[in-house]
Design a protein around this motif. Sequence first.
Motif, PDB file in Angstrom:
ATOM      1  N   SER A   1      43.978  37.365  31.086  1.00  0.00           N
ATOM      2  CA  SER A   1      42.723  37.355  30.335  1.00  0.00           C
ATOM      3  C   SER A   1      41.632  38.118  31.065  1.00  0.00           C
ATOM      4  N   SER A   2      41.662  38.089  32.407  1.00  0.00           N
ATOM      5  CA  SER A   2      40.578  38.738  33.145  1.00  0.00           C
ATOM      6  C   SER A   2      40.948  40.143  33.614  1.00  0.00           C
ATOM      7  N   HIS A   3      42.244  40.400  33.839  1.00  0.00           N
ATOM      8  CA  HIS A   3      42.662  41.741  34.236  1.00  0.00           C
ATOM      9  C   HIS A   3      44.166  41.907  34.046  1.00  0.00           C
TER      10      HIS A   3
ATOM     11  N   THR B   1      48.991  37.006  28.363  1.00  0.00           N
ATOM     12  CA  THR B   1      48.813  35.543  28.467  1.00  0.00           C
ATOM     13  C   THR B   1      47.611  35.063  27.644  1.00  0.00           C
TER      14      THR B   1
ATOM     15  N   GLY C   1      42.151  32.799  34.121  1.00  0.00           N
ATOM     16  CA  GLY C   1      40.800  32.825  33.598  1.00  0.00           C
ATOM     17  C   GLY C   1      40.692  32.023  32.306  1.00  0.00           C
ATOM     18  N   ALA C   2      41.766  32.025  31.491  1.00  0.00           N
ATOM     19  CA  ALA C   2      41.682  31.368  30.188  1.00  0.00           C
ATOM     20  C   ALA C   2      42.635  30.194  30.012  1.00  0.00           C
TER      21      ALA C   2
ATOM     22  N   ASP D   1      37.368  30.665  33.588  1.00  0.00           N
ATOM     23  CA  ASP D   1      36.285  31.315  32.827  1.00  0.00           C
ATOM     24  C   ASP D   1      35.975  30.540  31.548  1.00  0.00           C
TER      25      ASP D   1
HETATM   26  N1  LIG Z   1      39.175  37.349  44.228  1.00  0.00           N
HETATM   27  C1  LIG Z   1      39.101  36.791  43.034  1.00  0.00           C
HETATM   28  C2  LIG Z   1      39.915  37.297  41.987  1.00  0.00           C
HETATM   29  C3  LIG Z   1      39.810  36.684  40.745  1.00  0.00           C
HETATM   30  N2  LIG Z   1      38.950  35.659  40.563  1.00  0.00           N
HETATM   31  C4  LIG Z   1      38.854  34.984  39.266  1.00  0.00           C
HETATM   32  O1  LIG Z   1      40.006  34.190  39.103  1.00  0.00           O
HETATM   33  C5  LIG Z   1      40.216  33.950  37.733  1.00  0.00           C
HETATM   34  C6  LIG Z   1      41.657  34.001  37.379  1.00  0.00           C
HETATM   35  O2  LIG Z   1      42.191  35.186  37.732  1.00  0.00           O
HETATM   36  P1  LIG Z   1      43.669  35.502  37.305  1.00  0.00           P
HETATM   37  O3  LIG Z   1      44.602  34.479  37.829  1.00  0.00           O
HETATM   38  O4  LIG Z   1      43.939  36.905  37.618  1.00  0.00           O
HETATM   39  O5  LIG Z   1      43.556  35.238  35.706  1.00  0.00           O
HETATM   40  P2  LIG Z   1      44.243  35.995  34.503  1.00  0.00           P
HETATM   41  O6  LIG Z   1      45.687  36.145  34.819  1.00  0.00           O
HETATM   42  O7  LIG Z   1      43.506  37.233  34.184  1.00  0.00           O
HETATM   43  O8  LIG Z   1      44.017  34.964  33.301  1.00  0.00           O
HETATM   44  P3  LIG Z   1      45.071  34.122  32.424  1.00  0.00           P
HETATM   45  O9  LIG Z   1      46.210  33.791  33.330  1.00  0.00           O
HETATM   46  O10 LIG Z   1      44.330  32.924  31.966  1.00  0.00           O
HETATM   47  O11 LIG Z   1      45.466  35.017  31.301  1.00  0.00           O
HETATM   48  C7  LIG Z   1      39.339  34.922  36.967  1.00  0.00           C
HETATM   49  O12 LIG Z   1      38.292  34.150  36.459  1.00  0.00           O
HETATM   50  C8  LIG Z   1      38.839  35.867  38.020  1.00  0.00           C
HETATM   51  O13 LIG Z   1      37.544  36.264  37.731  1.00  0.00           O
HETATM   52  C9  LIG Z   1      38.191  35.168  41.613  1.00  0.00           C
HETATM   53  O14 LIG Z   1      37.418  34.213  41.430  1.00  0.00           O
HETATM   54  N3  LIG Z   1      38.262  35.755  42.835  1.00  0.00           N
END
Ligand SMILES: Nc1ccn([C@@H]2O[C@H](COP(=O)(O)OP(=O)(O)OP(=O)(O)O)[C@@H](O)[C@H]2O)c(=O)n1
Length: 480
Positions: free
Chosen positions: A42-44, A116, A188-189, A232
């Motif tokens: 969700s975030s990248h 995801t 993130g989600a 998030d």
């Molecule tokens: N050094 C970091 C890297 C990422 N994040 C945060 O960690 C969260 C989750 O990141 P990630 O596990 O990469 O989430 P996604 O895979 O993008 O989301 P999802 O699995 O829900 O689809 C995000 O809010 C991101 O901003 C953080 O706080 N510090």
Amino acid sequence: MEHRTGTMVVCLKHVGITDWVREVENVSLSISQYGIVLDAGSSHTAVYIYEWPAEKDNDTGRVQQTHSCKVQGAGISSYSVFPGQAGASLKSCMKEAESLIPLSRHLETPLYLGATAGMRLLRMENQSLSDQVLWSVEEVLQSSPFSYQGARIITGQEEGAFGWVTVNYLSDRLKQGSGTTGALDLGGASTQISFVANQDVAEESAENAVTFRLYGNDYFLYTHSFLCYGKDQALKLALAQQTQSGDSSVLDPCFHPGYSVDRSYFSVYSSPCVMAGKPLVSRDSFTHVGAGNASLCQEVVRRIFNFSSCSFSRCSFNRVYQPPLQGPFGAFSAFYFVMNFLNLTSGSLESSREKLERYCSRPWTQIKQQHPDVKEKYLAEYCFSGSYILSLLTDGYNFTSDTWTDITFIKKISGSDAGWTLGYMLNLTNMIPAEAPDTPPLPHAGYVTLLFFISLLLFFLLFLCFRFLWPHRNSQTQMI
Ligand SMILES: Nc1ccn([C@@H]2O[C@H](COP(=O)(O)OP(=O)(O)OP(=O)(O)O)[C@@H](O)[C@H]2O)c(=O)n1
Ligand SMILES: [Ca+2]
């Protein structure tokens, strides 16, 4: 006799030296195989390259992550306004993969994309937009030289279960058939929890049960993915709780004293996760002001969970069944990013609470000064994120002071990132056999050594033959 001896030498050459030469050739020819998985979070989005030895017996080669590339910009679900551009965002990481994987291997390198929670939410909001985003990434991946195997939104159950496979595969627990590690993933989600439980999970709540047969062992897994409870979306839920009155400013204990930012109501209420309606006020924005109090923050956070009823023998939250926790657990992704930043990856639950209390109460200006290199958005949210993690793990999943130390916060295991991607690829390429492979009585190196000594012994025997038979023949000739 001479002829027979000669044959023996040839024979000896065949068994010993030629095989040896072949061994050496094999080692030098043992080129690697590769696989690519794109984690469209969700975030990248991240591109992972995996590599393993190209031997006949796949199982002997441990699959390892040899490279990862972070796609510039936000996750693919953020391209809903211009869905056609989602694919283009992946191009530079895909070029990197092309340059890293040997040309001769491109055609047989499987390539997968799994999306995801961000895409799950977009699909809930607008299926057509989510399809367009997927088509756009599909177009780019199809035009790559790799063996494209598909782009899809994976289920929360797959995300949880394959995270569990990854963690246990990398820590070598599956082959040994010994105890396993539970997996905790915070995105993130959405957030996932998976651990081995007993078989009644399937009876009580079939949707939380996953069974695997790996290397001859059966695993009964409990798994659940909480959509909207990634960090998030959890922040949006917490902000929605606090802005219900529609006031022009909100004093938030989850942000540092001195923090003050104008936010639009739209940014909080636009998510399908936020059930509560946008307050009926004419203003578009509110001022988000920090108060820096972790224990009050935990109270705010607790309110985003629903503990009111449970139709099962036991629940975590939101009426979701959860059997008793069975540790140890590996907690990764944002569990690690946040707890590592806050220096809370070790120590008791009580000491973590105290440290977080001190951290949240520190002035925002001081925090910014101390961490000039950290992205301001991340930095502003660590107090909230730390409080959310403590609340999710204790109030939500029921970890206690006693079981807190069962959790290890991890980023990588033996050089590979903990996450669902590796388990997903291992499953789709059938790389983990259901039955235990026949283990040879000797390891590979053992056979080479054995061959060496047999060859030596044969040489010695031949030498003796020559030595004792040769003069004897000569004397016979003389007699004739
Ligand atoms: N050094 C970091 C890297 C990422 N994040 C945060 O960690 C969260 C989750 O990141 P990630 O596990 O990469 O989430 P996604 O895979 O993008 O989301 P999802 O699995 O829900 O689809 C995000 O809010 C991101 O901003 C953080 O706080 N510090
Ligand atoms: Ca993720």
